[in-house]
Design an enzyme around this catalytic site. Structure first.
Site, PDB file in Angstrom:
ATOM      1  N   SER A  49       0.841  -1.204   0.000  1.00  0.00           N
ATOM      2  CA  SER A  49       0.000   0.000   0.000  1.00  0.00           C
ATOM      3  C   SER A  49       0.871   1.247   0.000  1.00  0.00           C
ATOM      4  O   SER A  49       1.630   1.495   0.945  1.00  0.00           O
ATOM      5  CB  SER A  49      -0.900   0.008   1.234  1.00  0.00           C
ATOM      6  OG  SER A  49      -1.481   1.284   1.363  1.00  0.00           O
ATOM      7  N   HIS A  96      -1.272  -1.305  -4.336  1.00  0.00           N
ATOM      8  CA  HIS A  96      -2.519  -0.923  -3.671  1.00  0.00           C
ATOM      9  C   HIS A  96      -2.545   0.589  -3.455  1.00  0.00           C
ATOM     10  O   HIS A  96      -1.634   1.154  -2.853  1.00  0.00           O
ATOM     11  CB  HIS A  96      -2.597  -1.664  -2.335  1.00  0.00           C
ATOM     12  CG  HIS A  96      -3.883  -1.516  -1.602  1.00  0.00           C
ATOM     13  ND1 HIS A  96      -5.006  -2.277  -1.880  1.00  0.00           N
ATOM     14  CD2 HIS A  96      -4.241  -0.698  -0.582  1.00  0.00           C
ATOM     15  CE1 HIS A  96      -5.981  -1.932  -1.059  1.00  0.00           C
ATOM     16  NE2 HIS A  96      -5.549  -0.967  -0.264  1.00  0.00           N
ATOM     17  N   ASP A 118      -4.826   3.729  -1.966  1.00  0.00           N
ATOM     18  CA  ASP A 118      -5.935   4.057  -1.065  1.00  0.00           C
ATOM     19  C   ASP A 118      -6.457   5.454  -1.329  1.00  0.00           C
ATOM     20  O   ASP A 118      -5.761   6.439  -1.080  1.00  0.00           O
ATOM     21  CB  ASP A 118      -5.455   3.961   0.388  1.00  0.00           C
ATOM     22  CG  ASP A 118      -5.176   2.532   0.796  1.00  0.00           C
ATOM     23  OD1 ASP A 118      -6.122   1.726   0.793  1.00  0.00           O
ATOM     24  OD2 ASP A 118      -4.006   2.215   1.093  1.00  0.00           O
ATOM     25  N   MET A 120      -9.105   8.319  -0.318  1.00  0.00           N
ATOM     26  CA  MET A 120      -9.961   8.708   0.823  1.00  0.00           C
ATOM     27  C   MET A 120     -10.511  10.108   0.601  1.00  0.00           C
ATOM     28  O   MET A 120      -9.803  10.980   0.084  1.00  0.00           O
ATOM     29  CB  MET A 120      -9.136   8.718   2.112  1.00  0.00           C
ATOM     30  CG  MET A 120      -8.442   7.410   2.403  1.00  0.00           C
ATOM     31  SD  MET A 120      -7.450   7.538   3.890  1.00  0.00           S
ATOM     32  CE  MET A 120      -6.636   5.944   3.878  1.00  0.00           C
ATOM     33  N   HIS A 137      -8.437   1.075  -3.975  1.00  0.00           N
ATOM     34  CA  HIS A 137      -9.385   0.876  -2.869  1.00  0.00           C
ATOM     35  C   HIS A 137     -10.046   2.219  -2.591  1.00  0.00           C
ATOM     36  O   HIS A 137      -9.418   3.140  -2.073  1.00  0.00           O
ATOM     37  CB  HIS A 137      -8.566   0.364  -1.656  1.00  0.00           C
ATOM     38  CG  HIS A 137      -9.318   0.263  -0.374  1.00  0.00           C
ATOM     39  ND1 HIS A 137      -8.685   0.067   0.838  1.00  0.00           N
ATOM     40  CD2 HIS A 137     -10.644   0.325  -0.092  1.00  0.00           C
ATOM     41  CE1 HIS A 137      -9.584   0.016   1.805  1.00  0.00           C
ATOM     42  NE2 HIS A 137     -10.788   0.186   1.266  1.00  0.00           N
ATOM     43  N   MET A 160     -12.210   4.600  -0.622  1.00  0.00           N
ATOM     44  CA  MET A 160     -12.854   4.871   0.671  1.00  0.00           C
ATOM     45  C   MET A 160     -13.550   6.210   0.533  1.00  0.00           C
ATOM     46  O   MET A 160     -13.159   7.219   1.138  1.00  0.00           O
ATOM     47  CB  MET A 160     -11.792   4.889   1.779  1.00  0.00           C
ATOM     48  CG  MET A 160     -11.346   3.497   2.183  1.00  0.00           C
ATOM     49  SD  MET A 160      -9.770   3.489   3.042  1.00  0.00           S
ATOM     50  CE  MET A 160      -8.676   3.423   1.633  1.00  0.00           C
ATOM     51  N   MET A 182     -11.536  -5.524   5.682  1.00  0.00           N
ATOM     52  CA  MET A 182     -10.713  -4.595   6.460  1.00  0.00           C
ATOM     53  C   MET A 182     -10.417  -5.222   7.823  1.00  0.00           C
ATOM     54  O   MET A 182     -11.336  -5.618   8.544  1.00  0.00           O
ATOM     55  CB  MET A 182     -11.451  -3.258   6.671  1.00  0.00           C
ATOM     56  CG  MET A 182     -11.613  -2.396   5.444  1.00  0.00           C
ATOM     57  SD  MET A 182     -10.098  -2.056   4.530  1.00  0.00           S
ATOM     58  CE  MET A 182      -9.031  -1.304   5.771  1.00  0.00           C
ATOM     59  N   ASP A 186      -6.768  -6.279   4.447  1.00  0.00           N
ATOM     60  CA  ASP A 186      -6.109  -4.969   4.477  1.00  0.00           C
ATOM     61  C   ASP A 186      -6.136  -4.384   5.886  1.00  0.00           C
ATOM     62  O   ASP A 186      -7.213  -4.176   6.450  1.00  0.00           O
ATOM     63  CB  ASP A 186      -6.881  -4.052   3.501  1.00  0.00           C
ATOM     64  CG  ASP A 186      -6.245  -2.690   3.319  1.00  0.00           C
ATOM     65  OD1 ASP A 186      -5.174  -2.429   3.891  1.00  0.00           O
ATOM     66  OD2 ASP A 186      -6.839  -1.876   2.580  1.00  0.00           O
TER      67      ASP A 186
HETATM   68  C1  DX5 Z   1      -6.271   1.836   5.543  1.00  0.00           C
HETATM   69  C2  DX5 Z   1      -5.870   1.423   4.165  1.00  0.00           C
HETATM   70  C3  DX5 Z   1      -4.754   0.458   4.115  1.00  0.00           C
HETATM   71  C4  DX5 Z   1      -3.468   0.914   4.756  1.00  0.00           C
HETATM   72  C5  DX5 Z   1      -2.890  -0.300   5.401  1.00  0.00           C
HETATM   73  O1  DX5 Z   1      -7.487   2.491   5.499  1.00  0.00           O
HETATM   74  O2  DX5 Z   1      -6.962   0.848   3.462  1.00  0.00           O
HETATM   75  O3  DX5 Z   1      -4.517  -0.022   2.789  1.00  0.00           O
HETATM   76  O4  DX5 Z   1      -2.544   1.478   3.866  1.00  0.00           O
HETATM   77  O5  DX5 Z   1      -1.798   0.090   6.140  1.00  0.00           O
HETATM   78  P1  DX5 Z   1      -1.084  -0.883   7.177  1.00  0.00           P
HETATM   79  O6  DX5 Z   1      -0.640  -2.090   6.430  1.00  0.00           O
HETATM   80  O7  DX5 Z   1       0.042  -0.050   7.699  1.00  0.00           O
HETATM   81  O8  DX5 Z   1      -2.092  -1.244   8.247  1.00  0.00           O
HETATM   82 ZN    ZN Z   2      -6.505  -0.135   1.478  1.00  0.00          ZN
END
Ligand code: DX5
Ligand code: ZN
Length: 225
Positions: free
Chosen positions: A13, A38, A40, A42, A71, A73, A142, A180
């Site tokens: 990620s 990956h 993310d 947000m 991903h 969010m 998650m 994740d």
């Molecule tokens: C959190 C993200 C993850 C995050 C995971 O909301 O969806 O993908 O980057 O990070 P780690 O592996 O550090 O928990």
């Molecule tokens: Zn993620």
């Protein structure tokens, strides 16, 4: 006794990478044994944080040699499916909790030529997938509350993976299980043994002294001492 486990697919990620050197992070992933990148996204509404969006994904896709696993969010993710496809996403996942017409959204993701994924927050039970699991390519569970990297793994996620594995196998479906949040060299073997196919890892990889080596460790995780 050590037991050899199947090799999981690894999705580092970028949220935990140094954003001033994103290109170097992508190069590292390109050269590593990782399978996906990956990303993310947000929006500060669905989750209490804002990360990066379309222009950054587009820039990453220009140098990425592994498929982008995006991903979302964000609230009402259906507004942006085509935009993320154009930006280079090959896998696109949306949260069950953020999608009112999930069946239509998954259908649109597939029609745009991407792999479609449903994400469940830690509080959402596997049973919510009963009528939708046949319409997606992967489920992302998650194992922390979404929004931030570096959080503590929620142990009950392991049981959840097992229950999802049973649901998929009972129906003879070809749906991959991705996990994740808080995935590291300790939790990875437990998740793979429970039936996870894809492991996302942010902090475990990017805060390691050798991120490439850490990817190798996750890929070759073994169970037991
Ligand atoms: C959190 C993200 C993850 C995050 C995971 O909301 O969806 O993908 O980057 O990070 P780690 O592996 O550090 O928990
Ligand atoms: Zn993620």
């Amino acid at each position: 006794m050590k037991t050899k486990l199947p090799h999981p697919l690894i999705a580092p990620s970028l949220l935990s990478a140094n954003f001033l050197e994103l290109g170097k992070a992508v190069d590292m992933i390109n050269e590593s044994e990782a399978d996906f990148i990956h990303c993310d996204v947000m929006d500060g509404m669905f989750v209490p944080n804002i990360s990066f969006g379309l222009p950054v994904i587009e820039a990453i896709s220009r140098v990425a040699e592994k498929p982008l696993d995006v991903h979302l969010m964000i609230e009402k993710p259906e507004r942006y499916l085509e935009a993320f496809q154009k930006a280079g996403a090959q896998m696109l996942s949306v949260h069950y909790e953020a999608s009112t017409h999930l069946h239509r959204t998954l259908d649109q993701i597939r029609k745009l030529g991407m792999q479609s994924g449903v994400v469940l927050n830690p509080h959402s039970p596997i049973e919510l997938l009963t009528d939708i699991i046949g319409f997606c390519d992967f489920v992302l569970l998650m194992s922390v509350n979404p929004g931030f990297g570096g959080q503590t793994f929620i142990q009950s996620s392991i049981e959840k993976v097992k229950r999802l594995r049973n649901l998929i196998d009972e129906r003879g479906l070809n749906v991959l299980i991705e996990v994740d949040g808080g995935v590291d060299r300790n939790t990875a073997p437990l998740l793979v043994q429970a039936g996870a196919d894809i492991l996302v890892a942010g902090n475990a990889i990017f805060k390691a002294s050798s991120p490439k080596e850490e990817i190798k460790v996750l890929k070759n995780c073994v169970h037991g001492n």
